[in-house]
Write a protein that holds these residues in place. Structure first.
Motif, PDB file in Angstrom:
ATOM      1  N   ASP A   1       0.933  -1.130  -0.077  1.00 42.23           N
ATOM      2  CA  ASP A   1      -0.106  -0.004   0.117  1.00 42.23           C
ATOM      3  C   ASP A   1       0.830   1.297   0.036  1.00 42.23           C
ATOM      4  O   ASP A   1       1.869   1.198   0.068  1.00 42.23           O
ATOM      5  CB  ASP A   1      -0.772  -0.082   1.181  1.00 42.23           C
ATOM      6  CG  ASP A   1      -1.799  -1.144   1.171  1.00 42.23           C
ATOM      7  OD1 ASP A   1      -2.232  -1.608   0.047  1.00 42.23           O
ATOM      8  OD2 ASP A   1      -2.572  -1.519   2.104  1.00 42.23           O
ATOM      9  N   TYR A   2       0.378   2.460  -0.114  1.00 42.45           N
ATOM     10  CA  TYR A   2       0.931   3.605  -0.317  1.00 42.45           C
ATOM     11  C   TYR A   2       2.106   3.712   0.958  1.00 42.45           C
ATOM     12  O   TYR A   2       1.619   3.716   2.088  1.00 42.45           O
ATOM     13  CB  TYR A   2      -0.308   4.736  -0.156  1.00 42.45           C
ATOM     14  CG  TYR A   2       0.409   6.188  -0.336  1.00 42.45           C
ATOM     15  CD1 TYR A   2       0.733   6.679  -1.557  1.00 42.45           C
ATOM     16  CD2 TYR A   2       0.776   6.781   0.758  1.00 42.45           C
ATOM     17  CE1 TYR A   2       1.236   8.087  -1.718  1.00 42.45           C
ATOM     18  CE2 TYR A   2       1.445   8.165   0.508  1.00 42.45           C
ATOM     19  CZ  TYR A   2       1.337   8.417  -0.708  1.00 42.45           C
ATOM     20  OH  TYR A   2       1.871   9.941  -0.786  1.00 42.45           O
ATOM     21  N   GLY A   3       3.098   4.151   0.580  1.00 38.85           N
ATOM     22  CA  GLY A   3       4.214   4.408   1.450  1.00 38.85           C
ATOM     23  C   GLY A   3       4.888   5.656   1.741  1.00 38.85           C
ATOM     24  O   GLY A   3       4.685   6.476   2.331  1.00 38.85           O
ATOM     25  N   LEU A   4       5.745   5.772   0.577  1.00 33.78           N
ATOM     26  CA  LEU A   4       6.650   7.142   0.353  1.00 33.78           C
ATOM     27  C   LEU A   4       5.655   8.086  -0.221  1.00 33.78           C
ATOM     28  O   LEU A   4       4.603   7.844  -0.844  1.00 33.78           O
ATOM     29  CB  LEU A   4       7.687   6.687  -0.642  1.00 33.78           C
ATOM     30  CG  LEU A   4       8.842   6.019  -0.147  1.00 33.78           C
ATOM     31  CD1 LEU A   4       9.753   5.545  -1.371  1.00 33.78           C
ATOM     32  CD2 LEU A   4       9.622   6.664   0.896  1.00 33.78           C
ATOM     33  N   SER A   5       5.723   9.415   0.209  1.00 32.01           N
ATOM     34  CA  SER A   5       5.124  10.499  -0.176  1.00 32.01           C
ATOM     35  C   SER A   5       5.351  10.802  -1.723  1.00 32.01           C
ATOM     36  O   SER A   5       6.009  10.421  -2.140  1.00 32.01           O
ATOM     37  CB  SER A   5       5.885  11.632   0.724  1.00 32.01           C
ATOM     38  OG  SER A   5       6.972  12.129   0.162  1.00 32.01           O
ATOM     39  N   ASP A   6       4.541  11.786  -2.056  1.00 31.34           N
ATOM     40  CA  ASP A   6       4.657  12.093  -3.541  1.00 31.34           C
ATOM     41  C   ASP A   6       5.725  13.262  -3.682  1.00 31.34           C
ATOM     42  O   ASP A   6       5.708  14.024  -4.755  1.00 31.34           O
ATOM     43  CB  ASP A   6       3.161  12.608  -3.799  1.00 31.34           C
ATOM     44  CG  ASP A   6       2.158  11.403  -4.060  1.00 31.34           C
ATOM     45  OD1 ASP A   6       2.481  10.485  -4.358  1.00 31.34           O
ATOM     46  OD2 ASP A   6       0.767  11.771  -3.797  1.00 31.34           O
ATOM     47  N   GLY A   7       6.346  13.452  -2.816  1.00 36.20           N
ATOM     48  CA  GLY A   7       7.247  14.877  -2.823  1.00 36.20           C
ATOM     49  C   GLY A   7       8.447  14.516  -3.799  1.00 36.20           C
ATOM     50  O   GLY A   7       9.491  15.178  -3.780  1.00 36.20           O
ATOM     51  N   TYR A   8       8.631  13.603  -4.515  1.00 34.84           N
ATOM     52  CA  TYR A   8       9.906  13.307  -5.251  1.00 34.84           C
ATOM     53  C   TYR A   8       9.615  13.476  -6.655  1.00 34.84           C
ATOM     54  O   TYR A   8      10.668  13.365  -7.674  1.00 34.84           O
ATOM     55  CB  TYR A   8      10.360  11.699  -5.087  1.00 34.84           C
ATOM     56  CG  TYR A   8      10.669  11.509  -3.598  1.00 34.84           C
ATOM     57  CD1 TYR A   8      11.942  11.531  -3.219  1.00 34.84           C
ATOM     58  CD2 TYR A   8       9.726  10.844  -2.735  1.00 34.84           C
ATOM     59  CE1 TYR A   8      12.365  11.079  -1.761  1.00 34.84           C
ATOM     60  CE2 TYR A   8       9.950  10.713  -1.303  1.00 34.84           C
ATOM     61  CZ  TYR A   8      11.470  10.505  -0.998  1.00 34.84           C
ATOM     62  OH  TYR A   8      11.880  10.381   0.048  1.00 34.84           O
ATOM     63  N   GLY A   9       8.423  13.999  -7.112  1.00 37.69           N
ATOM     64  CA  GLY A   9       8.206  14.491  -8.192  1.00 37.69           C
ATOM     65  C   GLY A   9       8.088  13.286  -9.364  1.00 37.69           C
ATOM     66  O   GLY A   9       8.237  13.397 -10.669  1.00 37.69           O
ATOM     67  N   THR A  10       7.672  12.061  -9.014  1.00 37.97           N
ATOM     68  CA  THR A  10       7.623  10.942  -9.733  1.00 37.97           C
ATOM     69  C   THR A  10       6.100  10.729 -10.468  1.00 37.97           C
ATOM     70  O   THR A  10       5.897   9.920 -11.399  1.00 37.97           O
ATOM     71  CB  THR A  10       7.634   9.540  -9.105  1.00 37.97           C
ATOM     72  OG1 THR A  10       6.941   9.728  -7.914  1.00 37.97           O
ATOM     73  CG2 THR A  10       9.292   9.597  -8.533  1.00 37.97           C
ATOM     74  N   GLY A  11       5.132  11.491 -10.080  1.00 39.47           N
ATOM     75  CA  GLY A  11       3.839  11.187 -10.379  1.00 39.47           C
ATOM     76  C   GLY A  11       2.746  10.241  -9.714  1.00 39.47           C
ATOM     77  O   GLY A  11       3.584   9.661  -8.815  1.00 39.47           O
ATOM     78  N   ARG A  12       2.003  10.100 -10.242  1.00 38.00           N
ATOM     79  CA  ARG A  12       1.064   9.057  -9.449  1.00 38.00           C
ATOM     80  C   ARG A  12       1.368   7.834  -9.929  1.00 38.00           C
ATOM     81  O   ARG A  12       1.856   7.432 -11.109  1.00 38.00           O
ATOM     82  CB  ARG A  12      -0.303   9.223  -9.877  1.00 38.00           C
ATOM     83  CG  ARG A  12      -0.966  10.470  -9.222  1.00 38.00           C
ATOM     84  CD  ARG A  12      -2.616  10.880  -9.394  1.00 38.00           C
ATOM     85  NE  ARG A  12      -3.361   9.703  -8.670  1.00 38.00           N
ATOM     86  CZ  ARG A  12      -4.569   9.798  -8.870  1.00 38.00           C
ATOM     87  NH1 ARG A  12      -5.232  10.585  -9.455  1.00 38.00           N
ATOM     88  NH2 ARG A  12      -5.221   8.734  -8.184  1.00 38.00           N
ATOM     89  N   ALA A  13       1.038   6.649  -9.075  1.00 38.59           N
ATOM     90  CA  ALA A  13       1.539   5.248  -9.325  1.00 38.59           C
ATOM     91  C   ALA A  13       0.661   4.698 -10.700  1.00 38.59           C
ATOM     92  O   ALA A  13      -0.493   4.991 -10.531  1.00 38.59           O
ATOM     93  CB  ALA A  13       1.604   4.343  -8.273  1.00 38.59           C
ATOM     94  N   ARG A  14       1.356   3.925 -11.408  1.00 37.86           N
ATOM     95  CA  ARG A  14       0.689   3.131 -12.566  1.00 37.86           C
ATOM     96  C   ARG A  14       0.925   1.423 -12.065  1.00 37.86           C
ATOM     97  O   ARG A  14       2.054   1.232 -11.951  1.00 37.86           O
ATOM     98  CB  ARG A  14       0.748   3.549 -13.968  1.00 37.86           C
ATOM     99  CG  ARG A  14       2.329   3.732 -14.161  1.00 37.86           C
ATOM    100  CD  ARG A  14       2.461   4.231 -15.586  1.00 37.86           C
ATOM    101  NE  ARG A  14       3.744   4.913 -15.900  1.00 37.86           N
ATOM    102  CZ  ARG A  14       4.440   5.025 -17.158  1.00 37.86           C
ATOM    103  NH1 ARG A  14       3.783   4.423 -18.336  1.00 37.86           N
ATOM    104  NH2 ARG A  14       5.582   5.549 -17.553  1.00 37.86           N
ATOM    105  N   ALA A  15      -0.005   0.908 -12.446  1.00 38.84           N
ATOM    106  CA  ALA A  15       0.009  -0.524 -12.216  1.00 38.84           C
ATOM    107  C   ALA A  15       0.846  -1.273 -13.133  1.00 38.84           C
ATOM    108  O   ALA A  15       0.843  -0.696 -14.331  1.00 38.84           O
ATOM    109  CB  ALA A  15      -1.445  -1.088 -12.237  1.00 38.84           C
ATOM    110  N   PHE A  16       1.698  -2.102 -12.645  1.00 42.02           N
ATOM    111  CA  PHE A  16       2.432  -2.919 -13.406  1.00 42.02           C
ATOM    112  C   PHE A  16       2.517  -4.373 -12.930  1.00 42.02           C
ATOM    113  O   PHE A  16       2.577  -4.636 -11.820  1.00 42.02           O
ATOM    114  CB  PHE A  16       3.720  -2.570 -13.777  1.00 42.02           C
ATOM    115  CG  PHE A  16       4.679  -3.569 -14.657  1.00 42.02           C
ATOM    116  CD1 PHE A  16       4.609  -3.541 -15.902  1.00 42.02           C
ATOM    117  CD2 PHE A  16       5.361  -4.546 -14.029  1.00 42.02           C
ATOM    118  CE1 PHE A  16       5.234  -4.355 -16.706  1.00 42.02           C
ATOM    119  CE2 PHE A  16       5.982  -5.361 -14.688  1.00 42.02           C
ATOM    120  CZ  PHE A  16       6.107  -5.399 -15.977  1.00 42.02           C
ATOM    121  N   SER A  17       1.782  -5.431 -13.580  1.00 47.33           N
ATOM    122  CA  SER A  17       1.947  -6.656 -13.275  1.00 47.33           C
ATOM    123  C   SER A  17       2.788  -7.658 -14.183  1.00 47.33           C
ATOM    124  O   SER A  17       2.294  -7.795 -15.558  1.00 47.33           O
ATOM    125  CB  SER A  17       0.635  -7.372 -13.216  1.00 47.33           C
ATOM    126  OG  SER A  17       0.343  -8.673 -12.864  1.00 47.33           O
ATOM    127  N   GLY A  18       3.782  -8.084 -13.864  1.00 47.85           N
ATOM    128  CA  GLY A  18       4.553  -9.152 -14.645  1.00 47.85           C
ATOM    129  C   GLY A  18       5.932  -9.140 -13.849  1.00 47.85           C
ATOM    130  O   GLY A  18       6.595  -8.712 -12.954  1.00 47.85           O
TER     131      GLY A  18
END
Length: 245
Positions: free
Chosen positions: A129-146
């Motif tokens: 689940d959500y852990g690190l903050s959004d303060g790193y300029g990476t954007g919102r998480a997108r799902a990857f399964s593989g």
């Protein structure tokens, strides 16, 4: 935040992966002119909880935190560096990998760095689940399964000149991360191998500063010298990519 474990309220942060632990292998190809930082690992534990207080000063339990910094291994002949990370941390607290952050920056020996504040560029990989903050300029998480996640991104050195604060910053621009397709954050499922190969275009410099002529907006100067007067703070990434052809 008080950690609940042991007589001194501090959790046992020891990692002791079980024999059947899941692992993830991270490979990073370091381009010339780039410095790779140690990876940041965030483990969480449902057994060794933390206490957080709400606005009414009422306590409630949350999973405990365990922050770890791990350097990548020495480079091989192809500037490839590797890091093997356990997802199942084990130990008395049964730590589980929540998030991994991989950061890099323009190296200090690159002439463009002189006199500027250099900002890290990061990828974040979430395993829980959500852990690190959004303060790193990476954007919102997108799902990857593989099993394998392979990332190749073109990065351009971008200088931002702030006349108001009398400060000049330098960072790598790989697309506006507010746009999901350029996001550098991933929510992973079943992933065992992560490969990161940034493409650093050292001579494709971009400069951004306030538009003093018009009194509003910004002036973006592209690598070939063309200027664009806009009301945004990011260059046109597609335009930069076309300049590579």
């Amino acid at each position: 935040m008080t950690l609940l474990s042991g007589c001194d309220n501090r959790p046992d942060k020891t990692l002791s992966p079980p024999a059947d632990a899941k692992w993830v292998d991270v490979t990073f190809r370091v381009p010339e002119g780039i410095t790779l930082q140690p990876a940041g690992l965030l483990y969480r534990s449902a057994q060794c909880k933390s206490v957080r207080y709400n606005s009414s000063n009422e306590p409630h339990d949350i999973p405990g935190y365990n922050d770890i910094e791990r350097p990548f291994g020495a480079s091989d002949g192809d500037n490839i560096r590797r890091l093997r990370i356990t997802v199942d941390g084990g130990g008395p607290c049964q730590w589980q990998l929540n998030s991994l952050i991989v950061s890099f920056r323009i190296a200090d020996n690159v002439p463009l760095v002189e006199g500027k504040e250099v900002i890290d560029t990061s990828y974040i990989f979430d395993f829980g689940d959500y852990g690190l903050s959004d303060g790193y300029g990476t954007g919102r998480a997108r799902a990857f399964s593989g099993e394998r996640l392979e990332l190749k991104t073109d990065f351009f050195p971008t200088t931002f000149i702030s006349h108001m604060f009398n400060k000049t910053t330098l960072k790598l621009f790989g697309g506006d991360t507010d746009d999901e397709k350029w996001s550098r954050r991933y929510q992973l499922e079943r992933t065992e191998f992560i490969t990161i190969e940034p493409q650093f275009h050292a001579k494709k410099n971009v400069f951004i500063e306030a538009d003093k002529q018009r009194g509003y907006g910004m002036v973006i100067t592209y690598p070939e010298g063309e200027e664009e007067h806009v009301r945004k703070v990011n260059p046109d990434y597609q335009r930069l990519l076309l300049s590579l052809k």
